[in-house]
Design a protein around this motif. Structure first.
Motif, PDB file in Angstrom:
ATOM      1  N   ILE A 424       0.845  -1.146   0.018  1.00 12.76           N
ATOM      2  CA  ILE A 424      -0.819   0.232   0.125  1.00 12.76           C
ATOM      3  C   ILE A 424       0.629   1.284  -0.176  1.00 12.76           C
ATOM      4  O   ILE A 424       0.976   2.054  -0.875  1.00 12.76           O
ATOM      5  CB  ILE A 424      -1.269   0.233   1.525  1.00 12.76           C
ATOM      6  N   ALA A 425       2.033   1.423   0.249  1.00 20.31           N
ATOM      7  CA  ALA A 425       2.747   2.466   0.842  1.00 20.31           C
ATOM      8  C   ALA A 425       3.393   2.821   0.050  1.00 20.31           C
ATOM      9  O   ALA A 425       3.660   3.816  -0.294  1.00 20.31           O
ATOM     10  CB  ALA A 425       3.696   2.453   1.821  1.00 20.31           C
ATOM     11  N   LYS A 426       3.859   2.097  -0.820  1.00 14.87           N
ATOM     12  CA  LYS A 426       4.662   2.305  -2.336  1.00 14.87           C
ATOM     13  C   LYS A 426       3.606   2.574  -3.417  1.00 14.87           C
ATOM     14  O   LYS A 426       4.036   3.266  -4.154  1.00 14.87           O
ATOM     15  CB  LYS A 426       5.283   0.272  -3.255  1.00 14.87           C
ATOM     16  N   LYS A 427       2.698   1.719  -3.253  1.00 14.45           N
ATOM     17  CA  LYS A 427       2.021   2.774  -4.538  1.00 14.45           C
ATOM     18  C   LYS A 427       1.193   3.552  -4.379  1.00 14.45           C
ATOM     19  O   LYS A 427       1.021   4.955  -5.563  1.00 14.45           O
ATOM     20  CB  LYS A 427       0.179   1.320  -3.947  1.00 14.45           C
ATOM     21  N   VAL A 428       0.934   3.948  -2.569  1.00 14.43           N
ATOM     22  CA  VAL A 428       0.162   5.737  -2.686  1.00 14.43           C
ATOM     23  C   VAL A 428       2.043   6.425  -3.598  1.00 14.43           C
ATOM     24  O   VAL A 428       1.115   7.510  -3.398  1.00 14.43           O
ATOM     25  CB  VAL A 428       0.690   5.671  -1.076  1.00 14.43           C
ATOM     26  N   ALA A 429       3.573   5.801  -2.973  1.00 17.84           N
ATOM     27  CA  ALA A 429       4.427   6.539  -3.758  1.00 17.84           C
ATOM     28  C   ALA A 429       4.309   7.015  -4.791  1.00 17.84           C
ATOM     29  O   ALA A 429       4.293   7.943  -5.664  1.00 17.84           O
ATOM     30  CB  ALA A 429       5.279   5.936  -2.361  1.00 17.84           C
ATOM     31  N   GLU A 430       3.733   5.741  -5.326  1.00 14.74           N
ATOM     32  CA  GLU A 430       3.493   6.317  -7.355  1.00 14.74           C
ATOM     33  C   GLU A 430       2.684   6.913  -7.528  1.00 14.74           C
ATOM     34  O   GLU A 430       2.520   7.104  -8.645  1.00 14.74           O
ATOM     35  CB  GLU A 430       3.351   4.290  -7.889  1.00 14.74           C
ATOM     36  N   LEU A 431       2.048   6.833  -6.751  1.00 18.49           N
ATOM     37  CA  LEU A 431       0.727   7.367  -7.039  1.00 18.49           C
ATOM     38  C   LEU A 431       0.947   9.039  -7.575  1.00 18.49           C
ATOM     39  O   LEU A 431       0.471  10.344  -8.369  1.00 18.49           O
ATOM     40  CB  LEU A 431      -0.904   7.578  -6.377  1.00 18.49           C
ATOM     41  N   TYR A 432       1.827   9.019  -6.738  1.00 20.49           N
ATOM     42  CA  TYR A 432       2.174  11.146  -6.658  1.00 20.49           C
ATOM     43  C   TYR A 432       3.767  10.820  -7.927  1.00 20.49           C
ATOM     44  O   TYR A 432       5.169  11.473  -7.092  1.00 20.49           O
ATOM     45  CB  TYR A 432       3.159  11.569  -5.413  1.00 20.49           C
ATOM     46  N   ARG A 433       4.015  10.447  -8.313  1.00 17.55           N
ATOM     47  CA  ARG A 433       5.347   9.986  -9.203  1.00 17.55           C
ATOM     48  C   ARG A 433       6.619   9.779  -8.305  1.00 17.55           C
ATOM     49  O   ARG A 433       7.770  10.511  -8.977  1.00 17.55           O
ATOM     50  CB  ARG A 433       5.600  11.451 -10.109  1.00 17.55           C
ATOM     51  N   GLY A 434       6.041   9.159  -7.376  1.00 18.96           N
ATOM     52  CA  GLY A 434       7.775   8.680  -6.387  1.00 18.96           C
ATOM     53  C   GLY A 434       8.156   6.873  -6.394  1.00 18.96           C
ATOM     54  O   GLY A 434       7.911   6.443  -7.250  1.00 18.96           O
ATOM     55  N   GLN A 435       9.297   7.001  -5.975  1.00 18.78           N
ATOM     56  CA  GLN A 435       9.705   5.667  -6.210  1.00 18.78           C
ATOM     57  C   GLN A 435      10.386   5.376  -4.631  1.00 18.78           C
ATOM     58  O   GLN A 435      10.118   5.970  -3.449  1.00 18.78           O
ATOM     59  CB  GLN A 435      11.097   6.041  -7.178  1.00 18.78           C
ATOM     60  N   VAL A 436      10.218   4.148  -4.042  1.00 19.09           N
ATOM     61  CA  VAL A 436      10.228   3.890  -3.055  1.00 19.09           C
ATOM     62  C   VAL A 436      11.628   2.340  -2.854  1.00 19.09           C
ATOM     63  O   VAL A 436      10.959   1.297  -4.261  1.00 19.09           O
ATOM     64  CB  VAL A 436       8.894   3.455  -2.235  1.00 19.09           C
ATOM     65  N   TRP A 437      12.102   1.974  -1.925  1.00 24.52           N
ATOM     66  CA  TRP A 437      12.898   1.026  -2.777  1.00 24.52           C
ATOM     67  C   TRP A 437      13.814   0.905  -1.183  1.00 24.52           C
ATOM     68  O   TRP A 437      14.059   1.507  -0.161  1.00 24.52           O
ATOM     69  CB  TRP A 437      13.964   1.369  -3.673  1.00 24.52           C
ATOM     70  N   ILE A 438      14.089  -0.552  -0.837  1.00 22.76           N
ATOM     71  CA  ILE A 438      15.317  -1.018   0.769  1.00 22.76           C
ATOM     72  C   ILE A 438      16.660  -1.391  -0.007  1.00 22.76           C
ATOM     73  O   ILE A 438      16.659  -2.002  -0.064  1.00 22.76           O
ATOM     74  CB  ILE A 438      14.057  -1.861   0.792  1.00 22.76           C
ATOM     75  N   SER A 439      16.774  -0.759   1.216  1.00 18.70           N
ATOM     76  CA  SER A 439      18.414  -1.573   1.413  1.00 18.70           C
ATOM     77  C   SER A 439      18.679  -1.858   3.040  1.00 18.70           C
ATOM     78  O   SER A 439      17.880  -1.403   3.850  1.00 18.70           O
ATOM     79  CB  SER A 439      20.033  -0.786   1.654  1.00 18.70           C
ATOM     80  N   SER A 440      19.437  -3.509   3.494  1.00 17.39           N
ATOM     81  CA  SER A 440      19.163  -4.078   3.933  1.00 17.39           C
ATOM     82  C   SER A 440      20.888  -4.780   4.125  1.00 17.39           C
ATOM     83  O   SER A 440      21.038  -5.435   3.610  1.00 17.39           O
ATOM     84  CB  SER A 440      17.994  -4.476   4.493  1.00 17.39           C
TER      85      SER A 440
END
Length: 457
Positions: A424-440
């Protein structure tokens, strides 16, 4: 009644039609141009003969003109006749000719030329009035069109023969060419039938060396890849959703059966079973709400954004979490720039809560969460949320945004949640042209990176 037509027959008919129409137009124009040219030559010939004969009789006495003089003035089997002003025929050459024709005598200094059909043959009849010291009357020249008609008929015959041969030759060539042309399409169709029977796993293994069909095959394989991925995701989604719903429903069913057997008269069993059933119903309700929200975010529905101050909003969320989780340490490292971004305030808050809640769940020992913001050299807004928890195995990082996916299934279920938050969080970011990724780093830390593009003013 089957009205389907093969591509080969369509191509064959079209090629024959095109060559036929093209040949008919070309041959018609050629014959017409030739006939006009030849007809003009015939007119010139009869006009020249009429002029010579008229000059002969205008300048010499009738009894001094010999047949040789007349013969020298006429060409191409032409005939001539001499008339008085009243229209009475005086002389005809050659004398043995039995050709009968009538003239339209008109008093005109200019020659008159008309086309006539006499006894089934075509002629040009030219006449002119002579007024001189040697003759007063009319002279006529009859020019046969047999040679002209013969040439035109011969051209029509040759054009017909050539046209028939050309169309036959073109049909044969088109037939074999159509076979070669539709051969890759036939192979393509056969493999499609094979794929239809065997499912998504099959792909077109075909090389035609034809740009259009090769592109079509490549596009088809890409489409099949997308369909297979979509199908597998949908299948996995249904399986996971069924699994997530099955457990709480089984728990509720078990406790209702427990109440039905002996819990009615046992307040402790009744209270415990009802409490657990209510908790599981809340779990189901939360799962349904998250599924609906995820589906809504996947749509193209436009949400009116607010101009959100990124740093202030993050600080507001952290202040609330400090009260709920006083044993956690929340630190910030904000850029000094005034970060304003057009995003719906509720959506931004929802995204932050999901990422922060996820960090809290998986950092039960060090309990240290860090949130930082900055603006890169391109003007993009960067947000990072880091924890000091258990981390994520390297081979599972790319899967954590999949629906219902849990890195540690047993611990995740104990900690609550349905495995939909990160999706859900990733889809919300993409709705506003954002990108999400994780490093661990497994066993040490996990960082969520959020990037929003520079706002175009």
């Amino acid at each position: 009644m089957n009205t389907n037509k093969s591509l080969r027959s369509q191509w064959l008919k079209l090629s024959i039609l095109i060559i036929t129409i093209t040949y008919l137009l070309f041959s018609s124009l050629l014959i017409y141009a030739t006939s006009v040219y030849l007809k003009d030559q015939e007119y010139r010939s009869v006009s020249r003969a009429l002029d010579d004969v008229s000059t002969l009789y205008a300048n010499q006495a009738f009894n001094t003109i010999t047949e040789r003089d007349i013969y020298s003035s006429l060409i191409d089997n032409q005939q001539m006749a001499l008339y008085t002003l009243s229209g009475e025929e005086v002389y005809r050459w050659p004398a043995r000719s039995e050709l009968y024709f009538e003239l339209d005598f008109q008093q005109s200094d200019n020659p008159l030329i008309n086309e006539k059909s006499i006894e089934g043959d075509d002629y040009l009849v030219a006449s002119q009035m002579i007024q001189s010291d040697f003759w007063h009357g009319y002279v006529a020249v009859i020019h046969p069109l047999n040679e002209y008609n013969t040439i035109i008929r011969m051209m029509l015959f040759i054009a017909t023969i050539i046209g028939f041969l050309s169309i036959t030759f073109t049909s044969v060539i088109s037939y074999f060419f159509s076979i070669q042309m539709v051969k890759p399409i036939g192979r393509f169709t056969n493999q499609l039938k094979k794929i239809e029977n065997q499912g998504f796993a099959e792909r077109l293994e075909l090389k035609t060396n034809i740009v259009e069909t090769d592109y079509m095959i490549e596009s088809f394989n890409n489409m099949m890849d997308a369909l297979e991925e979509s199908y597998n995701q949908q299948k996995q989604f249904v399986e996971d959703a069924s699994h997530e719903l099955r457990t709480p429903l089984q728990i509720i069913q078990g406790h209702l059966q427990l109440i039905n057997r002996w819990g009615r008269n046992n307040p402790e069993v009744l209270d415990e079973s009802l409490g657990i059933s209510i908790d599981e119903l809340k779990r189901i309700n939360r799962l349904v709400e998250e599924l609906l929200l995820l589906t809504k975010n996947e749509g193209s529905e436009y949400v009116q954004p607010d101009l959100v101050n990124i740093n202030d909003e993050i600080e507001s969320r952290l202040s609330s979490l400090r009260k709920v989780h006083p044993d956690y340490m929340f630190t910030t490292d904000f850029t000094k720039a005034n970060l304003m971004y057009p995003i719906n305030n509720y959506h931004f808050e929802q995204m932050l809560i999901i990422f922060l809640d996820n960090a809290i769940k998986f950092d039960k020992e060090n309990k240290h969460i860090t949130v930082s913001t900055e603006v890169d050299n391109k003007g993009d807004v960067l947000i990072e949320i880091s924890d000091s928890g258990i981390g994520i195995p390297k081979d599972e990082i790319d899967q954590v945004f999949n629906r219902f996916y849990r890195v540690d299934k047993s611990r995740s279920r104990q900690q609550g949640g349905n495995g939909l938050g990160l999706s859900i969080a990733k889809k919300v970011a993409e709705l506003y042209r954002g990108q999400v990724w994780i490093s661990s780093v497994e066993g040490q830390s996990t960082t969520v990176h959020i990037k929003f593009p520079k706002v175009q003013k």
